[in-house]
Design an enzyme around this catalytic site. Structure first.
Site, PDB file in Angstrom:
ATOM      1  N   TYR A 138       0.804  -1.218   0.000  1.00  0.00           N
ATOM      2  CA  TYR A 138       0.000   0.000   0.000  1.00  0.00           C
ATOM      3  C   TYR A 138       0.842   1.276   0.000  1.00  0.00           C
ATOM      4  O   TYR A 138       0.481   2.263  -0.642  1.00  0.00           O
ATOM      5  CB  TYR A 138      -0.904   0.038   1.230  1.00  0.00           C
ATOM      6  CG  TYR A 138      -1.923  -1.061   1.297  1.00  0.00           C
ATOM      7  CD1 TYR A 138      -3.242  -0.855   0.904  1.00  0.00           C
ATOM      8  CD2 TYR A 138      -1.580  -2.330   1.751  1.00  0.00           C
ATOM      9  CE1 TYR A 138      -4.190  -1.859   0.970  1.00  0.00           C
ATOM     10  CE2 TYR A 138      -2.521  -3.349   1.820  1.00  0.00           C
ATOM     11  CZ  TYR A 138      -3.820  -3.114   1.425  1.00  0.00           C
ATOM     12  OH  TYR A 138      -4.748  -4.123   1.494  1.00  0.00           O
ATOM     13  N   ASN A 160      -7.583   3.896  -3.673  1.00  0.00           N
ATOM     14  CA  ASN A 160      -8.120   2.870  -2.785  1.00  0.00           C
ATOM     15  C   ASN A 160      -9.255   3.468  -1.961  1.00  0.00           C
ATOM     16  O   ASN A 160      -9.027   4.346  -1.128  1.00  0.00           O
ATOM     17  CB  ASN A 160      -7.028   2.339  -1.859  1.00  0.00           C
ATOM     18  CG  ASN A 160      -7.552   1.291  -0.882  1.00  0.00           C
ATOM     19  OD1 ASN A 160      -7.960   0.222  -1.289  1.00  0.00           O
ATOM     20  ND2 ASN A 160      -7.547   1.617   0.414  1.00  0.00           N
ATOM     21  N   GLU A 161     -10.460   3.036  -2.251  1.00  0.00           N
ATOM     22  CA  GLU A 161     -11.648   3.445  -1.494  1.00  0.00           C
ATOM     23  C   GLU A 161     -11.802   4.970  -1.423  1.00  0.00           C
ATOM     24  O   GLU A 161     -12.275   5.510  -0.429  1.00  0.00           O
ATOM     25  CB  GLU A 161     -11.633   2.839  -0.089  1.00  0.00           C
ATOM     26  CG  GLU A 161     -11.658   1.320  -0.091  1.00  0.00           C
ATOM     27  CD  GLU A 161     -11.897   0.719   1.287  1.00  0.00           C
ATOM     28  OE1 GLU A 161     -12.102   1.484   2.254  1.00  0.00           O
ATOM     29  OE2 GLU A 161     -11.908  -0.533   1.397  1.00  0.00           O
ATOM     30  N   ASP A 183     -16.225  -2.362  -0.867  1.00  0.00           N
ATOM     31  CA  ASP A 183     -17.365  -3.215  -1.195  1.00  0.00           C
ATOM     32  C   ASP A 183     -18.617  -2.690  -0.499  1.00  0.00           C
ATOM     33  O   ASP A 183     -19.189  -3.314   0.393  1.00  0.00           O
ATOM     34  CB  ASP A 183     -17.077  -4.656  -0.784  1.00  0.00           C
ATOM     35  CG  ASP A 183     -18.166  -5.627  -1.251  1.00  0.00           C
ATOM     36  OD1 ASP A 183     -19.080  -5.189  -1.978  1.00  0.00           O
ATOM     37  OD2 ASP A 183     -18.108  -6.812  -0.873  1.00  0.00           O
ATOM     38  N   GLU A 200      -8.721  -7.150  -1.310  1.00  0.00           N
ATOM     39  CA  GLU A 200      -8.644  -7.597   0.087  1.00  0.00           C
ATOM     40  C   GLU A 200      -9.797  -8.556   0.316  1.00  0.00           C
ATOM     41  O   GLU A 200     -10.886  -8.353  -0.224  1.00  0.00           O
ATOM     42  CB  GLU A 200      -8.791  -6.432   1.079  1.00  0.00           C
ATOM     43  CG  GLU A 200      -7.688  -5.406   1.085  1.00  0.00           C
ATOM     44  CD  GLU A 200      -8.000  -4.237   2.020  1.00  0.00           C
ATOM     45  OE1 GLU A 200      -9.014  -4.302   2.763  1.00  0.00           O
ATOM     46  OE2 GLU A 200      -7.245  -3.250   1.994  1.00  0.00           O
ATOM     47  N   TYR A 248      -6.193 -10.352   3.391  1.00  0.00           N
ATOM     48  CA  TYR A 248      -5.748  -9.295   4.291  1.00  0.00           C
ATOM     49  C   TYR A 248      -5.518  -9.918   5.669  1.00  0.00           C
ATOM     50  O   TYR A 248      -6.445 -10.459   6.243  1.00  0.00           O
ATOM     51  CB  TYR A 248      -6.822  -8.200   4.376  1.00  0.00           C
ATOM     52  CG  TYR A 248      -6.366  -6.933   5.044  1.00  0.00           C
ATOM     53  CD1 TYR A 248      -5.676  -5.969   4.327  1.00  0.00           C
ATOM     54  CD2 TYR A 248      -6.595  -6.710   6.399  1.00  0.00           C
ATOM     55  CE1 TYR A 248      -5.251  -4.798   4.940  1.00  0.00           C
ATOM     56  CE2 TYR A 248      -6.175  -5.551   7.010  1.00  0.00           C
ATOM     57  CZ  TYR A 248      -5.507  -4.602   6.282  1.00  0.00           C
ATOM     58  OH  TYR A 248      -5.075  -3.442   6.885  1.00  0.00           O
TER      59      TYR A 248
END
Length: 481
Positions: A88, A160-161, A203, A268, A300
């Protein structure tokens, strides 16, 4: 005769400098081995020792900067059976050659986020326009420069998100397409090979499909639109404990993504409640109901952090201990059909992306504007001419293969003779069908290659030395004749 000897010597040299992994490419909705044409399934783990809060570029350390640490963890990952890691937070200012080379030697690909949690190094989901700057892009391009030359760099995540709820689904999607565009344009100009760029989504079912549709569609006449993602991933924790295909909602995900035009996989997965984990989703994820649509996933996470998702406890002195979750995951991996994972012909290679249109979006409030933000001032020059003082990465010789820090099995007994086993030149790592015993030496997962050194070579001095030695042998042969 002498020319023939030189040809033989050069062929031998090329063989000795070959790289462990084949580069992967994307064709339609599949990852494809560029040499064999077979589909590639991701069997991976998230890798961020110290956690996100442990990232401090001023410390001179990131997850891929310490060869001793990477050797220990690569050996444990090799016996676990994974073929990919997601990292990350990396600093482009550090040297990653040895770690990248170690993971390359054991057939493990790297999926890299270009952002970090620090201010100025990521798109702020609460202020996307204010954080989308040329300074920010310079940082993301530096990550590309640092990792583009490693053959096991599989892809970059542009975000990411960043879109993680309904309020962020209005202003943020255009910026994710903009960063994707900028990264792909930079790679096209400054990399000798195409490296995919994609997005890792939360998600959140309310916005998940709209996010996917918004990012995978094309504003042009074909898939060449650079603002279109090459792949789409999701951080999914819907299968918890001893669940099932329907109870977990995997059936819904498979149905929803059945028409995807880019590879989709879990960036993940792996609920940690109930605990200990049993990972019964693994046979489903790589089984006949899910695998034709999804391209695998990453558990994860590798190291035990405050969030309690770890497979391995890492101590301050560099020693480590396997957790029961490691054993449970390895047991599930060992049930998988390796041939199905990596040796089947790609099937979903001819799908075409949909045209971007507001009709693709079903949720009121989600962005329907496909006009992408223009480059910030100064960014066009960065893309055209490259960044200043760009870092350079290269594969280097891995001379030490034996792990020196002490590692214990989950039963507390020391694991003896722990080492990496470099793979053949065209292999990726796969589950071995074996489990780790604390009383016996660690064995190779997939390869009979010797464990003493890798065959990776780089740099002019190594090239000249190897060629000189080979030519000397050739000259001796001529003299003897």
């Amino acid at each position: 005769m002498f020319n023939k000897v030189i040809q033989v010597a050069l062929l031998a040299l090329c063989a000795s400098t070959a790289l462990a992994v084949q580069t992967l490419e994307i064709k339609g909705a599949d990852f494809v081995n560029s040499v064999t044409g077979n589909r590639f399934q991701i069997v991976g783990v998230a890798y961020q020792p110290g956690g996100q809060s442990g990232y401090d570029p001023s410390s001179g350390v990131d997850p891929l900067s310490n060869g001793t640490v990477c050797l220990r963890d690569a050996a444990l990952m090799q016996q676990l059976g994974v073929n990919a890691i997601r990292v990350y937070n990396v600093s482009p200012d550090l040297n990653h050659d040895l770690c990248a080379s170690i993971f390359n030697a054991v057939g493990i690909y790297m999926l890299l986020d270009v952002n970090s949690p620090l201010s100025g190094e990521s798109i702020d989901r609460s202020n996307p326009s204010g954080s989308y700057t040329s300074s920010y892009l310079n940082r993301t391009f530096a990550v590309v420069e640092a990792f583009k030359s490693y053959p096991n760099t599989l892809l970059f995540f542009s975000g990411n998100e960043v879109i993680n709820d309904l309020p962020t689904s209005g202003p943020n999607p255009p910026y994710m397409r903009a960063v994707t565009r900028d990264l792909k344009n930079y790679i096209a100009k400054h990399s000798t090979r195409s490296i995919p760029v994609g997005y890792s989504a939360a998600d959140v079912r309310e916005i998940l499909l709209d996010t996917w549709n918004y990012l995978q569609c094309t504003t042009g006449s074909d898939a060449s639109d650079p603002s279109r993602v090459d792949l789409f991933a999701l951080n999914s924790y819907s299968w918890c404990g001893d669940s099932s295909f329907t109870t977990s909602g995997y059936d819904v995900l498979v149905s929803d993504f059945s028409k995807t035009t880019v590879p989709v996989f879990f960036s993940e997965y792996g609920c940690n409640k109930p605990s200990p984990r049993v990972f019964t989703e693994v046979p489903a994820l790589y089984g006949p109901l899910v695998a034709p649509v999804l391209s695998g996933g990453l558990v994860y996470e590798f190291s035990q952090e405050d969030s309690n998702f770890g497979l391995v406890t890492i101590n301050a002195d560099g020693s480590a201990k396997l957790l029961s979750d490691y054993d449970a995951l390895q047991k599930q991996y060992n049930t998988l059909n390796v041939t199905t994972l990596q040796s089947e012909a790609a099937q979903n290679t001819t799908v075409s992306p949909p045209q971007c249109s507001s009709s693709l979006i079903t949720n009121k409030g989600f962005a329907t504007n496909f006009t992408i933000p223009s480059l910030p001032d100064g960014a066009e020059d960065l893309i055209n001419n490259g960044i200043s003082n760009a870092p350079v990465g290269k594969i280097v010789t891995v001379s030490d293969t034996k792990v020196t820090p002490q590692v214990q099995g989950s039963n507390g007994q020391a694991i003896s003779n722990l080492a990496i086993t470099p793979l053949k030149d065209d292999e990726s790592n796969t589950p071995s069908g074996q489990t780790q015993s604390a009383s016996t030496p660690t064995s190779s997962t997939t390869s009979s290659a010797p464990a003493a050194t890798t065959s990776k070579k780089s740099g002019a001095s190594t090239l000249q030395a190897s060629l000189g030695a080979l030519l000397a042998v050739g000259l001796l042969a001529v003299v003897l004749l």
